[in-house]
Design an enzyme around this catalytic site. Structure first.
Site, PDB file in Angstrom:
ATOM      1  CG  ASP A  45      36.523  33.883  40.780  1.00 26.04           C
ATOM      2  OD1 ASP A  45      36.946  34.980  41.179  1.00 26.04           O
ATOM      3  OD2 ASP A  45      36.962  33.331  39.744  1.00 26.04           O
ATOM      4  CE1 TYR A  50      36.684  32.398  33.745  1.00 22.76           C
ATOM      5  CE2 TYR A  50      35.483  32.630  35.803  1.00 22.76           C
ATOM      6  CZ  TYR A  50      36.686  32.583  35.115  1.00 22.76           C
ATOM      7  OH  TYR A  50      37.866  32.724  35.792  1.00 22.76           O
ATOM      8  CG  HIS A 112      40.028  37.503  33.453  1.00 25.50           C
ATOM      9  ND1 HIS A 112      38.822  36.970  33.098  1.00 25.50           N
ATOM     10  CD2 HIS A 112      40.786  36.444  33.837  1.00 25.50           C
ATOM     11  CE1 HIS A 112      38.848  35.653  33.272  1.00 25.50           C
ATOM     12  NE2 HIS A 112      40.036  35.320  33.714  1.00 25.50           N
TER      13      HIS A 112
END
Ligand code: NAD
Length: 319
Positions: A45, A50, A112
């Site tokens: 994921d 990130y 997101h």
């Protein structure tokens, strides 16, 4: 050990247990992915936000080259960041993320947050984060319908096999379901005994979405970020209800928390560096808690949310 899979409304099978890539350091990311694949993980994921998609792709590539796994056995998830919500931005950024990973499709690509921010050129700043050039939040006017229509085109174009949403409320999900030509396959939300969100989970599941739980261990993930509420909340692993169930079933508190989610049909995406914990976190489907025990854990709910933009000092009151 491999994870069982859950059938998505898109027809694809998604592993019920995966590996989350938030806060995985760039210098260790490729190795962590490689070792997780060796341990049996197939779902990863990731997200633009990130900042480790290139390294994640290197870990995947090494595992494929070494013959540990094939691309088709993996389930790679990534997410559309807030600054790319405008319709024409969605395809190009998804392409860039695919090229960072070194793959040609995502198994699942997720919106997101339901927050549209002003576009930031990836050449200028990547990942863009929450604040604009001014250091403040700068919103964009792109409605979710525009973003979702562009997400559907990713499926048409073969860039994503399934599409989903994250951090959406039931109200917003209701709205998306009114116009969706391709329904969201999954809803990813913060979910642990301190934030059970029973109505939202039930609504999404009734509508045929698979719910993925993030931050299954509650405050633990947020201690390193110094989130005030996380420091104040007692550690879930030490909670007497969780501890006594762990003792009863000869499992760890982490496994009890993950099983509590998977037994109710949710997918989970914990991460760990530690080989023993990596294995433990995969062994969270083949044994059962009693219904009453599931209720006992759910009764710890106190609406305590840790992953809230407000908690990071940004006035984005979505929750
Ligand atoms: P996590 O589930 O990775 O857990 C946090 C901590 O628990 C880690 O620091 C880890 O060291 C520790 N841990 C893991 N397994 C353990 C075990 N068996 N025993 C003891 N400790 C253990 O928490 P998270 O990173 O907040 O969430 C998981 C994933 O969810 C993220 O990596 C990311 O992929 C996703 N996520 C998504 C969103 C979103 O907005 N969609 C937000 C947060 C996280």
């Amino acid at each position: 050990m491999a994870s069982p899979t859950i059938k998505l409304n898109s027809g694809y099978d998604m592993p019920q247990v995966g590996f989350g890539l938030w806060k995985v350091n760039n210098d260790t990311c490729a190795d962590q992915i490689y070792h997780a694949i060796k341990a049996g993980y197939r779902l990863f994921d990731g997200a633009c936000d990130y900042g480790n998609e290139v390294e994640a792709g290197k870990g995947i590539a090494r595992a494929i080259t070494d013959g540990l796994v094939t691309r088709s056995e993996l389930f790679i998830v990534s997410k559309l960041w807030n600054t790319f919500h405008e319709g024409p931005r969605v395809g190009p950024i998804c392409q860039k993320q695919l090229s960072d990973w070194g793959i040609d499709y995502f198994d699942l690509y997720i919106v997101h947050f339901p927050v549209a921010l002003k576009y930031v050129d990836p050449e200028t700043r990547y990942p863009p984060g929450w604040s604009g050039e001014s250091g403040q939040i700068e919103f964009s006017n792109a409605p979710i319908q525009e973003t979702w229509t562009a997400m559907e085109k990713l499926v048409d174009g073969g860039l994503a096999r399934s599409i989903g949403v994250s951090n959406f409320s039931a109200q917003l999900l209701m709205d998306v379901l009114r116009y969706a030509r391709i329904r969201p396959a999954t809803l990813q939300i913060e979910h642990h005994p301190y934030l059970v969100q029973g109505r939202l989970v039930e609504y999404a599941q009734r509508e045929g979405l698979v719910v993925t739980a993030y931050s299954s261990f509650g405050p633990l993930s947020f201690l390193e970020l110094d989130v005030k509420q996380a420091v104040a909340a007692g550690p879930l692993f030490e909670h007497p209800v969780v501890k006594s169930l762990a003792a009863k079933y000869a499992k760890t508190p982490a496994q009890v928390l993950l099983r509590w989610a998977t037994q109710r049909g949710l997918a989970v995406i914990p991460k760990s560096n530690d080989p023993t914990r990596l294995r433990q976190n995969l062994e969270v489907t083949g044994w059962d808690l009693e219904q009453g025990e599931i209720g006992e854990i759910a009764a710890l709910d106190c609406g305590l949310r840790f992953n809230d933009p407000i908690g990071y000092g940004m006035y984005v009151p979505i929750f």
